[in-house]
Design an enzyme around this catalytic site. Structure first.
Site, PDB file in Angstrom:
ATOM      1  N   GLN A 139      39.520  37.395  34.959  1.00  0.00           N
ATOM      2  CA  GLN A 139      39.463  38.649  34.299  1.00  0.00           C
ATOM      3  C   GLN A 139      40.942  39.199  33.546  1.00  0.00           C
ATOM      4  O   GLN A 139      41.526  39.887  34.306  1.00  0.00           O
ATOM      5  CB  GLN A 139      38.824  39.776  35.302  1.00  0.00           C
ATOM      6  CG  GLN A 139      37.483  39.453  35.324  1.00  0.00           C
ATOM      7  CD  GLN A 139      36.956  40.265  36.444  1.00  0.00           C
ATOM      8  OE1 GLN A 139      37.651  40.631  37.409  1.00  0.00           O
ATOM      9  NE2 GLN A 139      35.627  40.772  36.585  1.00  0.00           N
ATOM     10  N   ASP A 149      36.097  52.580  35.309  1.00  0.00           N
ATOM     11  CA  ASP A 149      36.478  51.787  36.377  1.00  0.00           C
ATOM     12  C   ASP A 149      37.901  51.718  36.690  1.00  0.00           C
ATOM     13  O   ASP A 149      38.705  51.804  35.575  1.00  0.00           O
ATOM     14  CB  ASP A 149      36.018  50.265  35.798  1.00  0.00           C
ATOM     15  CG  ASP A 149      36.121  49.486  37.147  1.00  0.00           C
ATOM     16  OD1 ASP A 149      35.486  49.682  38.345  1.00  0.00           O
ATOM     17  OD2 ASP A 149      36.402  48.346  36.949  1.00  0.00           O
ATOM     18  N   GLU A 157      37.046  56.838  38.728  1.00  0.00           N
ATOM     19  CA  GLU A 157      37.194  56.008  39.913  1.00  0.00           C
ATOM     20  C   GLU A 157      38.809  55.973  40.200  1.00  0.00           C
ATOM     21  O   GLU A 157      39.542  55.110  39.939  1.00  0.00           O
ATOM     22  CB  GLU A 157      36.731  54.587  40.154  1.00  0.00           C
ATOM     23  CG  GLU A 157      36.852  54.005  41.173  1.00  0.00           C
ATOM     24  CD  GLU A 157      36.429  52.415  41.236  1.00  0.00           C
ATOM     25  OE1 GLU A 157      36.007  51.787  42.246  1.00  0.00           O
ATOM     26  OE2 GLU A 157      36.625  51.529  40.210  1.00  0.00           O
TER      27      GLU A 157
END
Length: 545
Positions: free
Chosen positions: A173, A205, A247
């Protein structure tokens, strides 16, 4: 409070329900959840009283990180359906008055994304600067490695172009370079695309990692707060009621900046209260409300149009990273005594009912607390029926098992064996399912429905200013939100507390029974059963609910 106010800022007292399309309902009989299956169960969410669905990633993916490794931000993974299925889902949800938000995962892409494939093809490629490269790996802070059981560095060597690329999460990622204006424009384009298809916002996120200084010489990196203010302004131009749910797992003093620096808030609209969640589990372990009470007293008020989001459990590990080492060990000993129940040396990979040994008194008290805490409650799918985990599944996936709709081998999730195995035994679908609990007025599902109804009828819980009351018993958490008083007993014994309310000629009217408690000389004596809760409204005796 005027309903026009609460509807304009709908997120302030929403009922948010997080679900993963892959594990919610299978509509085509291949063992994998999909949009067509989820559509058929939207009435379940409507009956509970859900007002906002939060969709976990549903984009095309190699699925090495449960969909968070994305190869196309503008489509739907073929396993889960099509864009047409997504639009049908949105239409049916809107028909029931339910808004939908989705995960915004733009910290990184999959290494299979066409952007990264182009970026690693040549140092002169079009997308090269969409990612972060270095001839030498920068010094790593071991605490910065998010998955210490899987990765030991934040840098990965790319043999094709002979440079290292940065990855805050897994090596497959690679992080996007948000200092590149083209990347920032593309992120806005992604938001705009899905908003045109009906989304009311996004869950962002890992907010602190989205804009961070990685290279010492990186002077082009935008101020993170300018970045989020620009995103929010873009969204507001498209839809003034859109929101960002962040978050942001940081101490309160560091987190507050992400709400923005204006009186109303102009960056992240809602932030999860990770500190309060972790202190809650410490309070549960000790049967002592003081750790949570202390967190609530410390917690700053957000900007006027912003909000805190409260949660008991989310889709990741139940992180305890903000507790001290000794406090974390207390929680581990109480709720994750076996090594296999823990993860990353900082969290727990179990759901609440199994952690509490199936004790319905404690489970119901905790969910009452979720709705009573000042803020917006967020439910993870299956919490409304008390689903358990499957520890046979590796890592964080243990709590992401298929939804249990009916009894029977496949739990009504699919007509074939689910691709992800369900819990078995006491927490399998033969023991726990939506269909069984719908017919039982004493079930956890019925209790959650009552809590939702009472929460929505008590907008002060989300909109009002609150005070943590000292009732004289450390096991009891008593909170006053203007005219609403909630009392929760963390101990396995009856507790009596005396609440100072500074009211005359009033009573506390119990919102879940016909009882009232007199307020005499500004004080009320309240008795609470072991592991129980009570909700009251301060009322005139003649008009008490």
């Amino acid at each position: 409070m005027r309903l026009t106010q609460t509807s304009e800022l709908w997120w302030k007292n929403a009922i948010v329900y997080c679900l993963d399309i892959e594990t919610f309902a299978d509509g085509n009989g291949d063992g994998i959840g999909d949009f067509r299956g989820a559509i058929q169960h939207l009435d379940h969410l409507d009956r509970i009283g859900v007002t906002c669905i939060w969709l976990m990633p549903f984009f095309p993916t190699p699925d090495r990180d449960d969909g968070y490794d994305i190869v196309d931000f503008y489509s739907v993974d073929p396993r889960l359906g099509t864009l047409g299925d997504f639009v049908e889902f949105m239409r049916v949800a809107r028909d029931r008055g339910i808004r939908v938000i989705a995960d915004l995962v733009v910290n990184h892409t999959s290494d299979q994304h066409p952007w990264f494939q182009d970026a690693r093809s040549s140092r002169d490629s079009k997308h090269r600067d969409w990612y972060i490269w270095s001839d030498e790996p920068e010094p790593d802070d071991p605490k910065g490695v998010v998955f210490p059981d899987q990765e030991d560095s934040l840098w990965q060597w790319d043999a094709q172009t002979e440079q290292y690329y940065f990855h805050r999460f897994y090596k497959f990622q690679p992080d996007l370079n948000t200092s590149n204006p083209e990347v920032r424009d593309e992120i806005a384009r992604i938001l705009g695309f899905w908003m045109e298809l009906g989304l009311s916002g996004f869950r962002v996120d890992a907010v602190p990692f989205l804009v961070e200084r990685v290279l010492e010489q990186d002077d082009a990196l935008p101020d993170p707060h300018e970045f989020f203010a620009d995103l929010r302004a873009f969204m507001n131009r498209r839809d003034g009621t859109a929101m960002l749910l962040g978050e942001v797992n940081l101490p309160y003093k560091d987190l507050m900046a992400y709400f923005g620096h204006t009186p109303l808030g102009n960056e992240i609209t809602m932030c999860f209260d990770f500190i309060g969640m972790q202190r809650m589990y410490l309070s549960l372990a000790r049967e002592d409300a003081r750790p949570l009470a202390e967190a609530l007293r410390e917690r700053p008020a957000p900007p006027k149009d912003s909000q805190w989001a409260s949660f008991v459990r989310n889709h990741d590990e139940l992180t305890l990273d903000k507790l001290t080492d000794a406090e974390r060990e207390e929680v581990f000993a109480a709720f994750a005594p076996e090594e296999d129940m823990r993860i990353y040396n900082r969290g727990i990979r179990r759901r609440l009912p199994t952690m509490l040994g199936g004790d319905q008194r404690r489970i119901r008290m905790v969910y009452s607390l979720l709705f009573a805490l000042p803020g917006t409650p967020v439910l993870f799918y299956g919490e409304e029926i008390g689903m358990g985990e499957n520890l046979a599944i590796e890592g964080r996936q243990s709590v992401r098992t298929p939804m249990q709709w009916t009894s029977g081998r496949h739990g009504g999730f699919s007509t074939v064996e689910p691709a992800i195995p369900m819990p078995v035994g006491d927490y399998g679908p033969d023991e726990i399912s939506v269909s069984a609990q719908r017919r039982d007025p004493e079930s956890l599902l019925s209790w959650i429905g009552r809590l939702v109804e009472q929460y929505r009828e008590s907008p002060e819980l989300a909109w009002g200013s609150y005070e943590v009351l000292d009732g004289g018993d450390d096991a009891v958490l008593a909170i006053r939100n203007e005219g609403v008083v909630t009392v929760h007993n963390f101990a396995g014994r009856v507790a009596k507390v005396t609440l100072g309310l500074d009211e005359q000629g009033k009573v506390l009217a119990d919102l879940f029974s016909e009882d009232t408690v007199e307020i005499q000389d500004g004080r009320a004596l309240v008795e609470v059963e072991e592991y129980s809760c009570r909700w009251f409204r301060i009322s005139d005796p003649a008009t008490a609910p």
